[in-house]
Scaffold this active site. Structure first.
Site: not given
Length: 509
Positions: A167, A185, A189-190, A231, A280
């Site tokens: 990932n 994360w 998520r992966g 990816e 953010d």
């Protein structure tokens, strides 16, 4: 990345800054002002406290995002979306044309397979154990109340401990010491999933951070499409050729061989430290959270490396430019999953995911609500979309003048609002009464039909096609050819509208 920077410099889209600049607040403030003006990428060659130059704003315009993928215009990204849509939901070909298209896609997959380098540039310098010192890197601190310095554009590479499928994600990392960082994360998520599996197996999770890669690979890592392809293969499909990889020096992980800097380390499940606050994408400082701690034991890098970084905040920012491009890629995928959707748009000013405007070919009462529910469940990233506005297919979803007209003239709030309470939500959204749990709303701004109304609906005003053609034919004769509809003051999404108007995508209905 160096090839792309050279490309930008030849186009006059890279500015070298020779004067000394501090990585603490100053570098980001300069970059932010230039980005907001639509300016070039910046290469800071004299960063105080480090011998490594820093590049920012590489993807700071929509044009540069398109160029990074070998395209001239961002509209061409829909062709890539068509490929990914077919991969996600393949169908048996019905005729020779579809057979040829499927064969072409399979050939593209073969060409997209990664290649391998035995003498990679990223291994020109190797530092192990006590020689690992994150203080030698020009880590930036973007905002005044940020808890520390960060890595923002590093590829975070992990591998499923069971299936061995890699990932590649982009997560913020906060420096904790000279050889440790926390990784922020989301649980969906992966990388977070890999850590949970490693914990169940009683293993440490190997993690590599690749900094300074071609922006096309960043695009691939930012594309959360739910199909079982890595990816690396995404990046190969984007570019038309395989990504060149190499194996880490101390980990069983593969990394882009042309990366500028690679950090190699491990996470011990359960070992965490406080992470945050940080500015953010919502435009606020996030909270303080316990996040997994990565212990680095090896750094490899090129000779004279370049450090690539970015920063979050209210748009326009680089992440918003990426989102505009991804919007184009998602469109064919969304149409395949929800066939009634004609088009959709995620305005940058709505943080590129908080508000979706979708158009449908309406055929029956209640269809707008059905389309909204289907949209929320179509792709994982749409889970955090807070507002959906559904309009007729005659409305241009990228023209806020048309969208606001539809809301104002087609909506009765007591009938056309769908509100869902207490759904899993973005923990960075402070508007929610409970962090991580919030509501969402769909607005049916379509023409009402059938059981949706009990009275006659008015007929919309429009010029006949014949008179419009007549006016078109006389426009130059009347001396009006120099008049355009470019009036950004009349739009809500001026920055994005300026771009699309310049592409002549916006027309009056």
């Amino acid at each position: 990345m160096r090839d792309f920077l050279s490309f930008l410099e030849k186009k006059g889209q890279l500015k070298r800054i020779h004067e000394p600049v501090s990585p603490d607040l100053e570098l980001t403030a300069i970059s932010d002002r230039v980005l907001s003006m639509g300016g070039p990428a910046l290469l800071f060659e004299n960063v105080i406290g480090s011998s490594i130059p820093v590049v920012t704003n590489v993807l700071g315009t929509i044009d540069r995002v398109a160029w990074s993928m070998g395209l001239e215009k961002v509209e061409e990204l829909e062709a890539i979306g068509e490929k990914l849509a077919l991969l996600q939901q393949p169908k048996p070909p019905r005729d020779a044309k579809e057979t040829f298209e499927l064969g072409g896609l399979l050939w593209n997959l073969i060409k997209a397979r990664p290649d391998y380098d035995l003498t990679p540039a990223c291994h020109q310098t190797i530092l192990n154990n006590e020689a690992v010192d994150l203080d030698q890197l020009p880590l930036t601190r973007p905002w005044p109340n940020d808890a520390g310095s960060v890595i923002t554009f590093g590829l975070v590479i992990t591998k499923d401990p069971e299936t061995k499928v890699p990932n590649v994600g982009i997560y913020r990392l906060q420096k904790q010491s000279c050889n440790t960082m926390t990784v922020h994360w989301l649980s969906v998520r992966g990388g977070a999933g890999h850590l949970r599996k490693a914990a169940a197996l009683g293993q440490k999770l190997e993690v590599a951070i690749a900094i300074g890669v071609h922006p096309l690979i960043i695009m691939a890592a930012a594309t959360p499409i739910p199909i079982q392809l890595s990816e690396w293969l995404f990046a190969g499909l984007y570019s038309g050729k395989g990504v060149r990889l190499t194996r880490c020096k101390t980990l069983d992980l593969e990394i882009p061989s042309s990366a500028e800097i690679v950090l190699e380390g491990t996470i011990t499940p359960g070992e965490e430290m406080s992470d945050g606050p940080f500015g953010d994408h919502m435009g606020f400082y996030g909270g303080i959270e316990s996040s997994p701690l990565i212990r680095f034991h090896c750094i490899t890098k090129r000779k004279n490396p370049i450090f690539h970084t970015t920063f979050s905040g209210k748009p326009p920012k680089e992440e918003a430019m990426l989102a505009i491009a991804l919007n184009r890629i998602y469109t064919p995928i969304l149409r395949r999953q929800v066939p009634e959707i004609v088009d959709f748009f995620l305005p940058m000013e709505a943080l590129s995911y908080k508000l979706a405007i979708i158009s449908i070919d309406k055929a029956y009462p209640g269809q707008a609500k059905r389309a909204s529910m289907a949209f929320w469940s179509a792709l994982p990233q749409f889970t955090y979309t807070k507002f959906i506005v559904v309009v007729d297919s005659s409305i241009n979803v990228r023209d806020p003048r048309q969208v606001v007209w539809a809301i104002s003239s087609m909506v009765d709030p007591q009938r056309d609002l769908l509100i869902i309470e207490n759904t899993p939500f973005d923990s960075l959204d402070f508007a929610s009464e409970k962090i991580g749990l919030g509501g969402r709303m769909a607005i049916d701004a379509t023409t009402k039909i059938g059981a949706e109304i009990n009275h006659q609906w008015g007929e919309q005003l429009q010029h006949s096609k014949e008179i419009q053609k007549r006016v078109d034919s006389r426009w130059k004769e009347l001396g009006l050819s120099d008049i355009t509809s470019n009036n950004p003051d009349a739009t809500l999404f001026g920055y994005v509208m300026d771009y699309f108007i310049s592409r002549k995508e916006i027309t009056n209905s």
